[in-house]
Design a protein around this motif. Structure first.
Motif, mmCIF file in Angstrom:
data_model
loop_
_atom_site.group_PDB
_atom_site.id
_atom_site.type_symbol
_atom_site.label_atom_id
_atom_site.label_comp_id
_atom_site.label_asym_id
_atom_site.label_seq_id
_atom_site.Cartn_x
_atom_site.Cartn_y
_atom_site.Cartn_z
ATOM 1 N N ARG A 3 18.751 8.052 14.927
ATOM 2 C CA ARG A 3 19.364 8.288 13.601
ATOM 3 C C ARG A 3 19.017 9.595 13.141
ATOM 4 N N LEU A 4 19.831 10.037 12.000
ATOM 5 C CA LEU A 4 19.716 11.317 11.396
ATOM 6 C C LEU A 4 18.222 11.756 10.938
ATOM 7 N N GLU A 5 17.666 10.730 10.229
ATOM 8 C CA GLU A 5 16.448 10.964 9.589
ATOM 9 C C GLU A 5 15.400 11.266 10.856
ATOM 10 N N ASP A 6 15.454 10.354 12.100
ATOM 11 C CA ASP A 6 14.777 10.675 13.071
ATOM 12 C C ASP A 6 14.704 11.990 13.674
ATOM 13 N N LEU A 7 16.064 12.558 13.545
ATOM 14 C CA LEU A 7 16.191 13.970 14.182
ATOM 15 C C LEU A 7 15.735 14.999 13.303
ATOM 16 N N GLU A 8 15.856 14.572 11.914
ATOM 17 C CA GLU A 8 15.376 15.477 10.972
ATOM 18 C C GLU A 8 13.967 15.434 11.003
ATOM 19 N N ILE A 9 13.161 14.502 11.151
ATOM 20 C CA ILE A 9 11.654 14.733 11.325
ATOM 21 C C ILE A 9 11.377 15.375 12.454
ATOM 22 N N ALA A 10 12.195 15.304 13.500
ATOM 23 C CA ALA A 10 11.806 15.845 14.814
ATOM 24 C C ALA A 10 11.934 17.428 14.942
ATOM 25 N N ALA A 11 13.132 17.745 14.307
ATOM 26 C CA ALA A 11 13.393 19.195 14.016
ATOM 27 C C ALA A 11 12.610 20.046 12.809
ATOM 28 N N SER A 12 11.956 19.118 11.860
ATOM 29 C CA SER A 12 10.942 19.826 11.111
ATOM 30 C C SER A 12 9.733 20.202 11.757
ATOM 31 N N LEU A 13 9.542 19.593 12.763
ATOM 32 C CA LEU A 13 8.306 19.757 13.588
ATOM 33 C C LEU A 13 8.515 20.833 14.519
ATOM 34 N N LEU A 14 9.619 20.770 14.860
ATOM 35 C CA LEU A 14 10.017 21.777 16.165
ATOM 36 C C LEU A 14 10.453 23.084 15.607
ATOM 37 N N LYS A 15 10.907 23.298 14.382
ATOM 38 C CA LYS A 15 11.377 24.408 14.032
ATOM 39 C C LYS A 15 10.500 25.553 14.182
ATOM 40 N N LEU A 44 5.468 4.507 23.918
ATOM 41 C CA LEU A 44 6.236 4.286 22.802
ATOM 42 C C LEU A 44 5.786 5.008 21.492
ATOM 43 N N ALA A 45 6.314 5.714 20.582
ATOM 44 C CA ALA A 45 5.906 6.168 19.562
ATOM 45 C C ALA A 45 7.127 6.672 18.586
ATOM 46 N N SER A 46 6.736 7.124 17.448
ATOM 47 C CA SER A 46 7.667 7.672 16.383
ATOM 48 C C SER A 46 8.348 8.870 16.751
ATOM 49 N N PRO A 47 9.428 9.372 16.227
ATOM 50 C CA PRO A 47 9.972 10.671 16.453
ATOM 51 C C PRO A 47 9.152 11.859 16.169
ATOM 52 N N ALA A 48 8.172 11.551 15.116
ATOM 53 C CA ALA A 48 6.990 12.782 14.557
ATOM 54 C C ALA A 48 6.045 13.010 15.787
ATOM 55 N N VAL A 49 5.611 11.947 16.126
ATOM 56 C CA VAL A 49 4.620 12.017 17.394
ATOM 57 C C VAL A 49 5.418 12.373 18.610
ATOM 58 N N ALA A 50 6.584 12.215 19.003
ATOM 59 C CA ALA A 50 7.259 12.563 19.951
ATOM 60 C C ALA A 50 7.525 14.151 19.772
ATOM 61 N N ALA A 51 7.654 14.656 18.568
ATOM 62 C CA ALA A 51 8.104 16.106 18.681
ATOM 63 C C ALA A 51 6.642 16.799 18.904
ATOM 64 N N ALA A 52 5.847 16.480 18.018
ATOM 65 C CA ALA A 52 4.686 17.092 18.245
ATOM 66 C C ALA A 52 4.005 16.964 19.766
ATOM 67 N N SER A 53 4.037 15.834 20.497
ATOM 68 C CA SER A 53 3.611 15.856 21.591
ATOM 69 C C SER A 53 4.447 16.631 22.655
ATOM 70 N N GLY A 61 0.979 -1.164 0.055
ATOM 71 C CA GLY A 61 0.121 -0.080 0.017
ATOM 72 C C GLY A 61 0.964 1.237 -0.058
ATOM 73 N N GLU A 62 0.270 2.346 -0.058
ATOM 74 C CA GLU A 62 1.103 3.767 0.051
ATOM 75 C C GLU A 62 1.147 4.131 1.433
ATOM 76 N N MET A 63 2.388 4.589 1.589
ATOM 77 C CA MET A 63 2.829 4.951 3.070
ATOM 78 C C MET A 63 1.998 6.260 3.379
ATOM 79 N N PRO A 64 1.263 6.588 4.248
ATOM 80 C CA PRO A 64 0.666 7.710 4.534
ATOM 81 C C PRO A 64 1.915 8.846 5.091
ATOM 82 N N ARG A 65 1.557 10.104 4.709
ATOM 83 C CA ARG A 65 2.617 11.206 5.235
ATOM 84 C C ARG A 65 3.361 11.068 6.480
ATOM 85 N N TRP A 66 2.801 10.657 7.335
ATOM 86 C CA TRP A 66 3.416 10.677 8.771
ATOM 87 C C TRP A 66 3.863 9.364 9.269
#
Lengths: 419, 161
Positions: A304-316, A398-407, A167-172
């Motif tokens: 890892r870098l991609e984890d930090l990247e997505i967290a930073a994109s939300l926290l910017k 437990l959750a993903s970096p995107a959920v963590a940054a948003a939370s 299937g298609e990976m949703p955005r987040w």
């Protein structure tokens, strides 16, 4: 009957043409790993053998990462035991704290683990390296000691479960959500003693960082190993890192699986594992009432870098909620440096986060972010057992970096699309 | 090997963090670890456990971390044997390697309560509940694995070879 990748790797290292699930085999090892908590126990056992050399100085990897920089005198003694052993026996791959990383981020980054390898590590998340198409499994300190002495270990060839993601990976959605969903589906002993093979069109498009996250948590379903066939994405990752030859295996079309499970990811939401087991999973939209005290982004699962990247994109340009303590732990010194150069670290600090040197500390309630009685944390780590991050009456989600940054921004469990 | 002892019963998915929390992993001294064994599951366990007692637990005992400190702590607390519906694989291997006798016995678990006296025969793979007289059958370990446990662990076994 054909073989799976896991069978092929075990067969090769046992010097056999074919091995069947259930068979006991003695294998030659490519890498034996230990850390500052497990290696001292192994060294004490090794010393009892009364031998004066290890099987291969280049195939043992020792990483002080759990209680380092040392949190107390006893931990300092344990690290010293490992450091002294490394010097005495000429262990090539010993990483002092200025060059270290969380072991399961560090070994792939340094090209020390490669496709087709057979690896044992005295740490349960050694299964991470299966993301490279290697057979890697966690063992205890005594097995590590025997491995350092002989370069061999015995294995029971595991049965395999094939997981197909389509299937298609949703955005987040991330690798973390896929593996949490899978553990929620089969339970914390759903793959006990077995090999978990992750396949399908979704996996073939998934980045290495997300693949590491998935293989990393195979142990949380009781798996002996998690494995993903190496492909062009793997080759791109190891091209600049590998310093020795490697072998890429594929599972045969007629390989034997005890079970095949398929998941359509198209409608999946980010997943939260509630206390106190990784199998207690809920879609994020069912979890948004939970208020938090601490958010942790990092660990061998998601540092890892991609984890930090997505967290930073939300926290910017945003601020961490005033009642939240946000801790960010890059997985290695190199990841830390890369994140610094890309401006992520500045983003985190400006948002009000604490950024730490790489360490396993908070994930296992060792040091650097222990929870008090009654406190709740959301973490990108791998376990939410009773007392895992501190007081036995604290809670971990437990959750993903995107959920963590948003939370961290909202102060409660939050879907990434809400910020 | 045969053991007779009083039962401490635990539920499913007893993880190694609960068996010995990471806050105590700055040592691997058995006596020190024993002081905190299973305290997050039962705060009184370290004080009430006596030498020769037996743990009976449900499925997936010892899941999670690979810390060998878990079987070391249980052994240090004086536990003679752990009987579970099933064991997580790293703990299973670690228990044998450190010489902590274990037995997988599906049928015994529901019929045994905390406080019961049980007799375990590892050679035969039998568990007898001395309160009820009932006997439960398990698959015994192959002789080389029994020998490892009897010798107190893998290293002693290798040294004696």
């Amino acid at each position: 009957m054909g073989m799976t990748i896991s069978q092929k790797i075990l067969a090769f290292h046992a010097g056999k043409e074919f091995v069947a699930p259930g068979e006991l085999v003695n294998c030659k090892l490519d890498v034996v790993l230990g850390n500052d908590v497990t290696a001292p126990v192994a060294i004490a056992e090794f010393d009892k053998l009364g031998i004066n050399q290890v099987f291969d100085q280049e195939k043992i990897v020792l990483v002080p990462d759990h209680f380092t920089p040392n949190k107390d005198i006893k931990s300092a003694e344990q690290s010293k035991t490992m450091r002294d052993f490394a010097r005495k026996f000429g262990i090539k791959h010993y990483f002092e704290i200025g060059s270290m990383g969380i072991e399961h981020c560090l070994l792939p980054e340094q090209g020390l683990v490669l496709p087709g390898d057979l690896i044992i590590g005295a740490d349960s998340h050694t299964c991470t390296y299966g993301a490279l198409g290697a057979f890697a499994t966690g063992v205890g300190s005594t097995d590590m000691a025997a491995g350092m002495a002989t370069g061999e270990a015995w294995f029971r060839v595991p049965e395999s479960i094939k997981f197909i993601y389509y299937g298609e990976m949703p955005r987040w959605l991330s690798g973390k959500d896929l593996i949490l969903h899978t553990i929620g589906d089969i339970g914390v002993d759903g793959a006990r003693y077995m090999s978990m093979e992750f396949t399908g069109e979704v996996i073939s498009k998934l980045s290495m960082d997300n693949r590491f996250t998935m293989a990393n948590m195979a142990i949380e379903a009781g798996g002996k190993n998690g494995i993903i066939a190496a492909d062009d994405i793997t080759r791109d990752y190891i091209e600049q890192r590998a310093k020795r030859p490697y072998t890429i295996y594929q599972s045969d079309p007629d390989a034997d699986y005890v079970e095949i499970r398929e998941y359509d990811v198209s409608k999946m939401e980010p997943v939260i594992a509630f206390p106190h087991l990784p199998e207690n999973t809920h879609p994020v939209s069912e979890a948004t009432e939970v208020s938090l005290d601490q958010v942790v982004i990092g660990s061998c699962t998601n540092g890892r870098l991609e984890d930090l990247e997505i967290a930073a994109s939300l926290l910017k340009g945003k601020k961490v909620h005033p009642e939240i303590r946000l801790l960010v732990f890059p997985g290695t010194q190199q990841i830390y440096l890369d994140a610094l150069r890309r401006g992520y670290i500045e983003t985190f600090i400006e948002a009000g986060a604490v950024v730490s040197t790489p360490t396993c500390g908070p994930c296992l309630g060792g040091h650097m972010g222990i929870l008090a009685k009654g406190e709740k944390a959301l973490a990108t780590t791998n376990r939410n057992f009773v007392g895992r991050m501190g007081h036995p009456e604290s809670e971990v989600y437990l959750a993903s970096p995107a959920v963590a940054a948003a939370s961290a921004i909202k102060g409660r469990i939050t879907a990434p699309w809400e910020v | 090997m045969k053991f007779t002892g009083k039962v401490h019963k635990f539920g499913a998915d007893i993880d190694t963090d609960v068996i010995i929390p990471a806050r105590y992993l700055n040592t691997f001294d058995p006596a020190e670890l024993a002081k905190h064994c299973l305290e997050d599951a039962d705060p009184e366990f370290p004080t009430k456990v006596q030498a020769g007692d037996i743990i009976v637990a449900d499925k997936n005992f010892g899941c999670g971390s690979s810390r060998e400190h878990a079987p070391i702590a249980i052994k240090g607390a004086g536990i003679a044997c752990v009987i579970a519906r099933s064991f997580a694989r790293i703990f299973y291997r670690n228990a044998i390697n450190t010489g902590l006798p274990i037995l997988e016995c599906d049928t015994a678990i529901d019929a045994i309560n905390s406080g019961d006296e049980v007799e375990v025969d590892l050679d035969l793979g039998q568990v007898r509940n001395l309160r009820t007289g009932e006997v439960y059958e398990a698959t015994p370990f192959p002789s080389f694995m029994q020998e490892i446990m009897a010798k107190g662990g893998l290293i002693n076994y290798i040294k004696d070879k």
